[in-house]
Design a protein around this motif. Sequence first.
Motif, PDB file in Angstrom:
ATOM      1  N   SER A 241      -3.273 -33.566 -31.763  1.00  0.00           N
ATOM      2  CA  SER A 241      -2.437 -33.834 -30.596  1.00  0.00           C
ATOM      3  C   SER A 241      -1.261 -32.874 -30.517  1.00  0.00           C
ATOM      4  O   SER A 241      -0.941 -32.375 -29.428  1.00  0.00           O
ATOM      5  CB  SER A 241      -1.930 -35.283 -30.626  1.00  0.00           C
ATOM      6  OG  SER A 241      -1.099 -35.507 -31.753  1.00  0.00           O
ATOM      7  N   ILE A 242      -0.634 -32.594 -31.658  1.00  0.00           N
ATOM      8  CA  ILE A 242       0.488 -31.651 -31.655  1.00  0.00           C
ATOM      9  C   ILE A 242      -0.002 -30.261 -31.265  1.00  0.00           C
ATOM     10  O   ILE A 242       0.657 -29.533 -30.511  1.00  0.00           O
ATOM     11  CB  ILE A 242       1.163 -31.604 -33.035  1.00  0.00           C
ATOM     12  CG1 ILE A 242       1.842 -32.941 -33.339  1.00  0.00           C
ATOM     13  CG2 ILE A 242       2.192 -30.478 -33.097  1.00  0.00           C
ATOM     14  CD1 ILE A 242       2.945 -33.308 -32.370  1.00  0.00           C
ATOM     15  N   ILE A 384       1.311 -28.651 -37.969  1.00  0.00           N
ATOM     16  CA  ILE A 384       2.407 -29.038 -37.084  1.00  0.00           C
ATOM     17  C   ILE A 384       3.588 -28.077 -37.231  1.00  0.00           C
ATOM     18  O   ILE A 384       4.183 -27.628 -36.245  1.00  0.00           O
ATOM     19  CB  ILE A 384       2.848 -30.487 -37.370  1.00  0.00           C
ATOM     20  CG1 ILE A 384       1.733 -31.456 -36.956  1.00  0.00           C
ATOM     21  CG2 ILE A 384       4.148 -30.809 -36.624  1.00  0.00           C
ATOM     22  CD1 ILE A 384       2.020 -32.910 -37.306  1.00  0.00           C
ATOM     23  N   GLY A 385       3.938 -27.737 -38.469  1.00  0.00           N
ATOM     24  CA  GLY A 385       5.048 -26.820 -38.694  1.00  0.00           C
ATOM     25  C   GLY A 385       4.802 -25.449 -38.100  1.00  0.00           C
ATOM     26  O   GLY A 385       5.662 -24.871 -37.429  1.00  0.00           O
ATOM     27  N   SER A 386       3.598 -24.932 -38.331  1.00  0.00           N
ATOM     28  CA  SER A 386       3.258 -23.610 -37.809  1.00  0.00           C
ATOM     29  C   SER A 386       3.220 -23.613 -36.286  1.00  0.00           C
ATOM     30  O   SER A 386       3.621 -22.651 -35.631  1.00  0.00           O
ATOM     31  CB  SER A 386       1.908 -23.169 -38.371  1.00  0.00           C
ATOM     32  OG  SER A 386       1.550 -21.895 -37.888  1.00  0.00           O
ATOM     33  N   MET A 387       2.735 -24.728 -35.705  1.00  0.00           N
ATOM     34  CA  MET A 387       2.676 -24.836 -34.254  1.00  0.00           C
ATOM     35  C   MET A 387       4.062 -24.723 -33.625  1.00  0.00           C
ATOM     36  O   MET A 387       4.296 -23.906 -32.725  1.00  0.00           O
ATOM     37  CB  MET A 387       2.030 -26.175 -33.869  1.00  0.00           C
ATOM     38  CG  MET A 387       2.228 -26.584 -32.410  1.00  0.00           C
ATOM     39  SD  MET A 387       1.477 -25.457 -31.240  1.00  0.00           S
ATOM     40  CE  MET A 387      -0.251 -25.751 -31.593  1.00  0.00           C
ATOM     41  N   TYR A 410       0.385 -14.737 -26.451  1.00  0.00           N
ATOM     42  CA  TYR A 410      -0.758 -14.418 -27.313  1.00  0.00           C
ATOM     43  C   TYR A 410      -0.312 -13.916 -28.687  1.00  0.00           C
ATOM     44  O   TYR A 410      -0.945 -14.216 -29.708  1.00  0.00           O
ATOM     45  CB  TYR A 410      -1.659 -13.387 -26.622  1.00  0.00           C
ATOM     46  CG  TYR A 410      -2.701 -14.034 -25.744  1.00  0.00           C
ATOM     47  CD1 TYR A 410      -4.046 -13.998 -26.062  1.00  0.00           C
ATOM     48  CD2 TYR A 410      -2.323 -14.728 -24.589  1.00  0.00           C
ATOM     49  CE1 TYR A 410      -4.993 -14.608 -25.267  1.00  0.00           C
ATOM     50  CE2 TYR A 410      -3.255 -15.346 -23.785  1.00  0.00           C
ATOM     51  CZ  TYR A 410      -4.598 -15.291 -24.124  1.00  0.00           C
ATOM     52  OH  TYR A 410      -5.536 -15.923 -23.334  1.00  0.00           O
ATOM     53  N   ILE A 411       0.763 -13.173 -28.752  1.00  0.00           N
ATOM     54  CA  ILE A 411       1.284 -12.719 -30.045  1.00  0.00           C
ATOM     55  C   ILE A 411       1.725 -13.916 -30.886  1.00  0.00           C
ATOM     56  O   ILE A 411       1.442 -13.996 -32.086  1.00  0.00           O
ATOM     57  CB  ILE A 411       2.449 -11.729 -29.843  1.00  0.00           C
ATOM     58  CG1 ILE A 411       1.943 -10.429 -29.219  1.00  0.00           C
ATOM     59  CG2 ILE A 411       3.140 -11.429 -31.182  1.00  0.00           C
ATOM     60  CD1 ILE A 411       3.054  -9.485 -28.778  1.00  0.00           C
ATOM     61  N   ALA A 412       2.399 -14.865 -30.248  1.00  0.00           N
ATOM     62  CA  ALA A 412       2.838 -16.068 -30.958  1.00  0.00           C
ATOM     63  C   ALA A 412       1.648 -16.889 -31.444  1.00  0.00           C
ATOM     64  O   ALA A 412       1.664 -17.447 -32.544  1.00  0.00           O
ATOM     65  CB  ALA A 412       3.724 -16.907 -30.042  1.00  0.00           C
ATOM     66  N   MET A 413       0.608 -16.973 -30.627  1.00  0.00           N
ATOM     67  CA  MET A 413      -0.597 -17.717 -31.002  1.00  0.00           C
ATOM     68  C   MET A 413      -1.233 -17.138 -32.260  1.00  0.00           C
ATOM     69  O   MET A 413      -1.593 -17.871 -33.190  1.00  0.00           O
ATOM     70  CB  MET A 413      -1.605 -17.679 -29.852  1.00  0.00           C
ATOM     71  CG  MET A 413      -2.947 -18.313 -30.166  1.00  0.00           C
ATOM     72  SD  MET A 413      -4.133 -18.138 -28.810  1.00  0.00           S
ATOM     73  CE  MET A 413      -4.480 -16.370 -28.882  1.00  0.00           C
ATOM     74  N   THR A 414      -1.361 -15.832 -32.319  1.00  0.00           N
ATOM     75  CA  THR A 414      -1.994 -15.211 -33.484  1.00  0.00           C
ATOM     76  C   THR A 414      -1.079 -15.243 -34.707  1.00  0.00           C
ATOM     77  O   THR A 414      -1.573 -15.259 -35.845  1.00  0.00           O
ATOM     78  CB  THR A 414      -2.400 -13.761 -33.164  1.00  0.00           C
ATOM     79  OG1 THR A 414      -1.281 -13.050 -32.620  1.00  0.00           O
ATOM     80  CG2 THR A 414      -3.523 -13.743 -32.142  1.00  0.00           C
TER      81      THR A 414
END
Length: 443
Positions: A241-242, A384-387, A410-414
């Motif tokens: 969910s997070i 959760i922390g990394s998200m 996209y940079i943040a996602m990777t």
Amino acid sequence: MIFSNKDLKKLIIPLVLEQLLSVTIGMADTMMVASCGEAAVSGISLVDILSVLLIGLFGAMASGGAVTVAQYIGKGDREKVARASNQLFLSVVALAMVFMAVALIGNRQILSAIYGDIDAEVMRNARIYFYFNAVSFPFLGIYNSGAALFRAVGNSKVSMQVSLFSNIVNVAGNALLIYGLSMGVSGAALSTLISRVLSAAVICLMLIRRGDVPISRKIGLDRPILHKILYIGIPSGLESSIFQVGKILLSSLTASFGTAAITANAVTGNVGNFQLIPAGAIGTAIVTVVGQCVGAGQYRQARQYMFKLLRIAYLFVILIGIGLLVFRNPIFGLYQLSEETTRLTGQLLCYHCICCMLMHPLAFALPNGLRAAGDVRFTMIVAIGSMWVCRIGLAYILAKGMNLGIFGVYIAMTADWLVRGIFFMTRVLTGKWEKYMGVLTKE
């Protein structure tokens, strides 16, 4: 060895095919409704992100049941397998019914709160698609529960066959309702609903007739078994969910960049999902394999299989990524995109494919081995922390603060993928996850 190479092929190949078929449902909706305009594509993509949040929660519950059932199968306790199967269905369907009610009652309010002031035509299409998706939640929950049980016993062929049937119904329904009856987004949504209703009915019939999975005839709460399912399901559900809340926040950020960015992100997601299919399928297989090994007390084999399957995931991710990069232009032609959107989508897809080759299996397939062993709290905390730090916090800094737009997202996602991969691999190599093995099957 509990699983021979032949056993692994019988488990993995149908899972890959099933996930491929699953991706095509969303892709078929998007591609076939593209003739109605980019506002229709954008509306569907916004709802898909939100629906995945709700679906992921009862999907996590199904995962908890699958881990519990797999460990009892490894232990050879068929009576506990039957009890766990019964509780899995009750918990998932009850949760899906609650989500359906919330989504139906709060349709406009939910979409407005998340996406704010978006184009009126996009909102209209999103509301239509969201209504139909909400009605389908209980049926999707039934299918997910039945499929999870078949996979837990190592029979992934059944869920693949049902998925094939569902996709045929969906595509045929799209052709009739979108092209034949000119129903647009309503046609795509209705077709998806019908396919999910039928897949739920078929998987139930298969469970009853085949007898692969014992089902308890007692209806009611079985607190000890339900507690074991929730032990895995609640942390996995919170994590899921997070993760999806983060994606929704980022979709709201993406929506602020205009229709071209929304559409480019949607198409990149649809096409890029093909590269994630092997990692997703093998991640699902890891739950069955590691779960049964742990239940049988074969902890050394659990570690060996986990690394073996991870190597296979990387091989397929790399091969498919190369294929998508080579054939990206013909693929984009299927979506009838504008020149600006095509250019932006090409840039996003190239970046996405390359990063997947390097990081995605470590970030999303490997932790399934930890969950299958019972080490669910660590994976939840890391995810959760990394998200929040990487995928959300860094995205706003890069996209808004540094004016990188959709590329900042996209940079943040990777970056999130990288952080997850480092933590999960460290956990495995240090052996700290091993102390949770056997927790679920203890009385």
